[in-house]
Scaffold this motif. Structure first.
Motif, PDB file in Angstrom:
ATOM      1  N   GLU A 282       0.975  -1.227  -0.145  1.00  0.00           N
ATOM      2  CA  GLU A 282       0.013  -0.090  -0.017  1.00  0.00           C
ATOM      3  C   GLU A 282       0.794   1.361  -0.180  1.00  0.00           C
ATOM      4  O   GLU A 282       0.435   2.233  -0.605  1.00  0.00           O
ATOM      5  N   GLN A 283       2.102   1.138   0.690  1.00  0.00           N
ATOM      6  CA  GLN A 283       2.960   2.364   0.743  1.00  0.00           C
ATOM      7  C   GLN A 283       3.368   2.601  -0.446  1.00  0.00           C
ATOM      8  O   GLN A 283       3.534   3.774  -1.028  1.00  0.00           O
ATOM      9  N   LEU A 284       3.892   1.499  -1.284  1.00  0.00           N
ATOM     10  CA  LEU A 284       4.630   1.870  -2.548  1.00  0.00           C
ATOM     11  C   LEU A 284       3.675   2.109  -3.368  1.00  0.00           C
ATOM     12  O   LEU A 284       3.767   3.107  -4.449  1.00  0.00           O
ATOM     13  N   ALA A 285       2.326   1.576  -3.528  1.00  0.00           N
ATOM     14  CA  ALA A 285       1.516   1.926  -4.603  1.00  0.00           C
ATOM     15  C   ALA A 285       0.869   3.211  -4.306  1.00  0.00           C
ATOM     16  O   ALA A 285       0.998   4.168  -5.410  1.00  0.00           O
ATOM     17  N   ASP A 286       0.880   3.734  -2.917  1.00  0.00           N
ATOM     18  CA  ASP A 286       0.420   5.282  -3.213  1.00  0.00           C
ATOM     19  C   ASP A 286       1.680   6.236  -3.524  1.00  0.00           C
ATOM     20  O   ASP A 286       1.464   7.149  -4.282  1.00  0.00           O
ATOM     21  N   ALA A 287       2.809   5.808  -3.042  1.00  0.00           N
ATOM     22  CA  ALA A 287       4.000   6.594  -3.692  1.00  0.00           C
ATOM     23  C   ALA A 287       4.188   6.788  -5.200  1.00  0.00           C
ATOM     24  O   ALA A 287       4.554   7.683  -5.786  1.00  0.00           O
ATOM     25  N   MET A 288       3.825   5.637  -5.669  1.00  0.00           N
ATOM     26  CA  MET A 288       3.841   5.306  -7.186  1.00  0.00           C
ATOM     27  C   MET A 288       2.968   6.157  -7.821  1.00  0.00           C
ATOM     28  O   MET A 288       2.884   6.863  -8.888  1.00  0.00           O
ATOM     29  N   THR A 289       1.668   6.316  -7.218  1.00  0.00           N
ATOM     30  CA  THR A 289       0.407   6.803  -8.018  1.00  0.00           C
ATOM     31  C   THR A 289       0.826   8.433  -7.911  1.00  0.00           C
ATOM     32  O   THR A 289       0.637   9.242  -8.908  1.00  0.00           O
ATOM     33  N   THR A 290       1.381   8.858  -6.664  1.00  0.00           N
ATOM     34  CA  THR A 290       1.752  10.227  -6.439  1.00  0.00           C
ATOM     35  C   THR A 290       2.813  10.726  -7.574  1.00  0.00           C
ATOM     36  O   THR A 290       2.744  11.743  -8.214  1.00  0.00           O
ATOM     37  N   GLN A 291       3.968   9.810  -7.770  1.00  0.00           N
ATOM     38  CA  GLN A 291       4.812  10.179  -8.565  1.00  0.00           C
ATOM     39  C   GLN A 291       4.733  10.104  -9.989  1.00  0.00           C
ATOM     40  O   GLN A 291       4.973  10.951 -10.877  1.00  0.00           O
ATOM     41  N   ALA A 292       3.467   9.218 -10.388  1.00  0.00           N
ATOM     42  CA  ALA A 292       3.443   9.129 -11.706  1.00  0.00           C
ATOM     43  C   ALA A 292       2.407  10.292 -12.242  1.00  0.00           C
ATOM     44  O   ALA A 292       2.461  10.806 -13.245  1.00  0.00           O
ATOM     45  N   ALA A 293       1.643  10.882 -11.343  1.00  0.00           N
ATOM     46  CA  ALA A 293       0.964  12.087 -11.401  1.00  0.00           C
ATOM     47  C   ALA A 293       1.862  13.353 -11.536  1.00  0.00           C
ATOM     48  O   ALA A 293       1.889  14.074 -12.698  1.00  0.00           O
ATOM     49  N   SER A 294       2.781  13.428 -10.859  1.00  0.00           N
ATOM     50  CA  SER A 294       3.848  14.366 -11.026  1.00  0.00           C
ATOM     51  C   SER A 294       4.755  14.252 -12.262  1.00  0.00           C
ATOM     52  O   SER A 294       5.244  15.391 -12.698  1.00  0.00           O
ATOM     53  N   MET A 295       4.912  13.134 -12.462  1.00  0.00           N
ATOM     54  CA  MET A 295       5.881  12.980 -13.800  1.00  0.00           C
ATOM     55  C   MET A 295       4.860  12.747 -15.315  1.00  0.00           C
ATOM     56  O   MET A 295       5.596  12.751 -16.082  1.00  0.00           O
ATOM     57  N   LYS A 296       3.531  12.898 -14.949  1.00  0.00           N
ATOM     58  CA  LYS A 296       2.406  13.180 -16.127  1.00  0.00           C
ATOM     59  C   LYS A 296       2.646  11.610 -16.990  1.00  0.00           C
ATOM     60  O   LYS A 296       2.728  11.673 -18.227  1.00  0.00           O
ATOM     61  N   LEU A 297       2.710  10.653 -16.109  1.00  0.00           N
ATOM     62  CA  LEU A 297       2.807   9.495 -16.818  1.00  0.00           C
ATOM     63  C   LEU A 297       1.360   8.758 -16.980  1.00  0.00           C
ATOM     64  O   LEU A 297       0.510   9.028 -16.084  1.00  0.00           O
ATOM     65  N   VAL A 298       1.016   8.148 -18.170  1.00  0.00           N
ATOM     66  CA  VAL A 298      -0.261   7.700 -18.344  1.00  0.00           C
ATOM     67  C   VAL A 298      -0.403   6.476 -17.881  1.00  0.00           C
ATOM     68  O   VAL A 298      -1.644   5.650 -17.528  1.00  0.00           O
ATOM     69  N   ASP A 299       0.586   5.775 -17.279  1.00  0.00           N
ATOM     70  CA  ASP A 299       0.783   4.646 -16.909  1.00  0.00           C
ATOM     71  C   ASP A 299      -0.063   4.248 -15.570  1.00  0.00           C
ATOM     72  O   ASP A 299       0.093   5.321 -14.878  1.00  0.00           O
TER      73      ASP A 299
END
Length: 742
Positions: A282-299
């Protein structure tokens, strides 16, 4: 392969033509020849995604095609409902032209489908051991008509059953089914990872002819491995992961780095990221979701573990199958053969418990034609400052991951423990059989349950003692004619839906947002607190204790819930390989520069510890024992020291013992000179409460002497622990202990 194809039923042949098959794989040709010519039980062993399901069902469907409606003709047993649903689609496609009905039976199947099957039993039935157990308890009179012409049983993901409570349950069920429905189906096991194929061949039918091994010996696809290290330096005034602040805490820089590195390496692909603990997921998924948004990734980032709702898990599976980039952060729920489409890369962010587990995970990638399997490892390790603990300086989780990768490359696999007594599951099967029959004599119960071969050679006398203990607990009672029936407490246990699982499943609370069930958590947070679940942040608005439901709304802050954590038993070979890695100067080619630094740091610590020679090294408040002998030996020594009055904490590859080294030495010598397994088991029972609060479901109602004998035999390793105790005692003595009092 043409001769094997000609053996198939004409309608099966036409089905393959319609599906545009151009050839049979070797494993499929071999199983067709065996099942349609030679006959008898078999185990089909081949890598993940090599066509094992078709290897079983092409000959099975050919054999039953001309008479599919005498009763259920073939039964598929899988370990997961999700796998049942997935395989249902595959088997249904094969059966469509044959006009052969395909049914599934588990907790999510509606009553209408069940009634139709009971009214007209036919074709192929897919179910879990728990659903079969429910059938024995709730519908025993329907089972003869349902299964009287059952010809085949296919056990998928067989390695998930070997040596486990569910495996003993299943073997016993197949024996009981033979008695109940007067059928004797051919048994077929499917597996990608068999550590001891010879032993597995006898597991399918204990006491009967060993199954035939049909194995794929063709070359595996290429494997690419890359392991990346990340140093973690705890920032000053860092906010704990357990923070309940409304605003998000300052993110851990190492978690941000981990999330960004995974996203950059895997962007545009479909990936699985495995972590051991749900909280870490859960920690990692939350961090990846946040970072994906800041990096403007569509994944898209999705989450998959056992505490999420069925709808959330199915959404994650569907997204993985879709033709768009997606990364699932997951537990071992995606380790088994659920269809999740074409996976490009598998990522490990924590060390798996076993080589077999890693092999399963890596096998999820590289399924496209000419594709290679890809394994990436990302490991965050504490930077070894002056205050770092000695054990932390060894970077043991990182080393465990490397050891398991090295053993995978050597093609080593752990063998399952097939000699276990499974006494807890034995109790479950006794209660189930009494519910099935309405009452039985001790002799007939012994034949029906112990006669299955699932529980070793339990004598009639030992079995009678077990039955008396169950009577004392009011689980069963004896009638005037000597027959046994369920007692009042036994009836209450059997009537609860949780009874059907042989293993313990903790009761959890549902987490609900609006009409959306997110999943479950084991501990209720207080209203106003925050949590992370399904990779998103939520505020707890209300708790309905009566209905065990937590109502939440989206929020900024949150910490992952504290899920119950299991543990694995580490094989001695893994620990030995970890020690070899520390002593060697070889640097695996798949390590990046930072991972090389972490390995170098661990090796420097090993040098300072004189490469663990001596294996016992005193420090300010006690003695450190460097064992590297596997979990079972370590737990045996830990129990022996606790029995002698010492606190000994488990440090993964050794023990840290509190106390005077002279006294520790005397305790080790006493254990090595006269090890008393019976006394240790009694101590574990009476002082540590391991029978009353044991890991297995019905341990609490076993006769004390029976539990202790099984515990000593199966949980302890006295000879290896004596050897370890002798070594560390010798090393302590060589250092000048015992020393005279100052």
């Amino acid at each position: 392969m043409a001769d094997a194809f000609e053996l198939l039923h004409p309608n099966v042949q036409r089905t393959l033509w319609d599906m545009r098959w151009t050839e049979l794989r070797p494993i499929q040709a071999g199983s067709i020849r065996h099942l349609l010519v030679q006959g008898g039980d078999c185990v089909i062993a081949s890598p993940t995604a090599s066509g094992k399901t078709e290897a079983a069902f092409l000959p099975v469907l050919s054999a039953i095609a001309d008479a599919p409606k005498a009763s259920v003709r073939a039964m598929y047993i899988g370990p997961l409902k999700a796998l049942i649903n997935d395989q249902f689609r595959r088997v249904e496609e094969l059966c469509a032209r044959l006009e052969m009905p395909v049914h599934k039976w588990h907790g999510d199947v509606d009553d209408g489908a069940r009634k139709r099957l009971l009214a007209e039993p036919s074709g192929v039935l897919l179910m879990t051991p728990e659903s079969l157990e429910a059938m024995f308890v709730r519908r025993p009179t329907a089972m003869p008509a349902l299964f009287r012409s059952l010809a085949y049983v296919v056990v998928d993901e067989m390695h998930a059953f070997l040596g486990t409570e569910r495996g003993a349950q299943l073997v016993c069920q197949l024996h009981r089914l033979r008695i109940r429905a007067n059928c004797d189906p051919v048994r077929i096991g499917l597996s990608a990872t068999l550590g001891d194929s010879h032993a597995a061949l006898g597991w399918l039918r204990p006491g009967g002819p060993a199954a035939t091994l049909i194995e794929d010996t063709t070359a595996r696809t290429a494997l690419a491995i890359r392991v990346k290290g990340i140093w973690k330096k705890k920032p000053p005034n860092a906010v704990s992961d357990d923070s309940d602040a409304t605003d998000p805490p300052n993110p851990d820089p190492s978690m941000v780095r981990l999330a960004r590195d995974i996203l950059l390496a895997c962007k545009g692909n479909t990936n699985l990221v495995f972590a051991n603990a749900k909280r870490r997921i859960e920690q990692l998924a939350d961090a990846m979701t946040t970072q994906a948004a800041s990096m403007k990734l569509v994944d898209e980032i999705v989450v998959h573990h056992g505490s999420l709702s069925k709808e959330r898990r199915e959404y994650a599976e569907a997204r993985l199958r879709a033709e768009m980039p997606c990364t699932a952060v997951c537990s071992n729920t995606l380790e088994l053969g659920i269809d999740i489409g074409q996976i490009d890369e598998v990522i490990q962010v924590s060390a798996p418990w076993s080589v077999a587990s890693l092999v399963q995970r890596v096998g999820r990638s590289g399924r496209r034609a000419n594709a290679r399997r890809v394994l990436r490892g990302y490991f965050v390790e504490e930077f070894p400052d002056e205050t770092a603990d000695v054990w932390d300086r060894l970077h043991l989780e990182f080393l465990q991951a490397l050891a398991i990768i090295e053993l995978m490359l050597e093609r080593f696999l752990e063998a399952p423990d097939l000699a276990r007594s499974h006494s807890s599951t034995l109790v479950q099967q006794v209660l189930s059989a009494l519910a099935e029959t309405g009452g039985a004599t001790a002799a007939s119960l012994h034949a029906r349950i112990v006669g299955s071969g699932a529980f070793g050679r339990l004598s009639a006398k030992e079995f009678a003692r077990l039955l008396r203990e169950l009577g004392l607990h009011e689980l069963i009672e004896q009638m005037e004619d000597g027959s046994l029936i369920l007692g009042g407490k036994g009836e209450a246990i059997v009537e609860n839906y949780r009874f059907f699982a042989a293993f313990n499943a903790p009761e959890e609370l549902r987490v609900v947002h609006g009409n959306d069930v997110l999943g479950t958590v084991p501990e209720p947070p207080a209203p106003g607190e925050h949590l992370i679940l399904a990779g998103r942040r939520w505020r707890v608005d209300e708790i309905d204790a009566e209905h065990r439901t937590i109502f939440v709304s989206p929020a900024k802050g949150g910490a992952p819930p504290r899920f119950s954590s299991g543990y694995g038993r580490i094989h001695p070979r893994v620990h030995a390989t970890m020690r070899e890695l520390l002593a060697s100067d070889r640097v695996p080619a798949y390590l990046d520069d930072m991972a090389k630094e972490i390995l170098k740091s661990a090796r420097e610590t090993a040098v300072r510890l004189r490469q663990f020679e001596p294996s016992a090294q005193p420090f300010e408040t006690g003695v450190r024992l460097y064992l590297f002998r596997g979990t079972r030996v370590q737990r045996t020594l830990q129990l022996a020291l606790a029995h002698a009055g010492f606190g000994a904490s488990d440090r993964d590859v050794g023990l840290e013992v509190s106390g005077n080294p002279s006294e520790v030495l005397r305790a080790l010598r006493a254990f090595a000179h006269e090890p008393d397994a019976e006394a240790l088991a009694a101590f574990a029972d009476e002082k540590q409460g391991l029978r009353k609060f044991g890991a297995e479901k019905f341990e609490w109602c076993l006769p004390p002497e029976h539990w202790r004998a099984v515990f000593a035999r199966e949980q302890l390793d006295i000879p290896a622990a004596v050897a370890a105790a002798s070594t560390v005692a010798r090393d302590l003595a060589a250092l000048g202990w015992p020393r005279p009092p100052s």
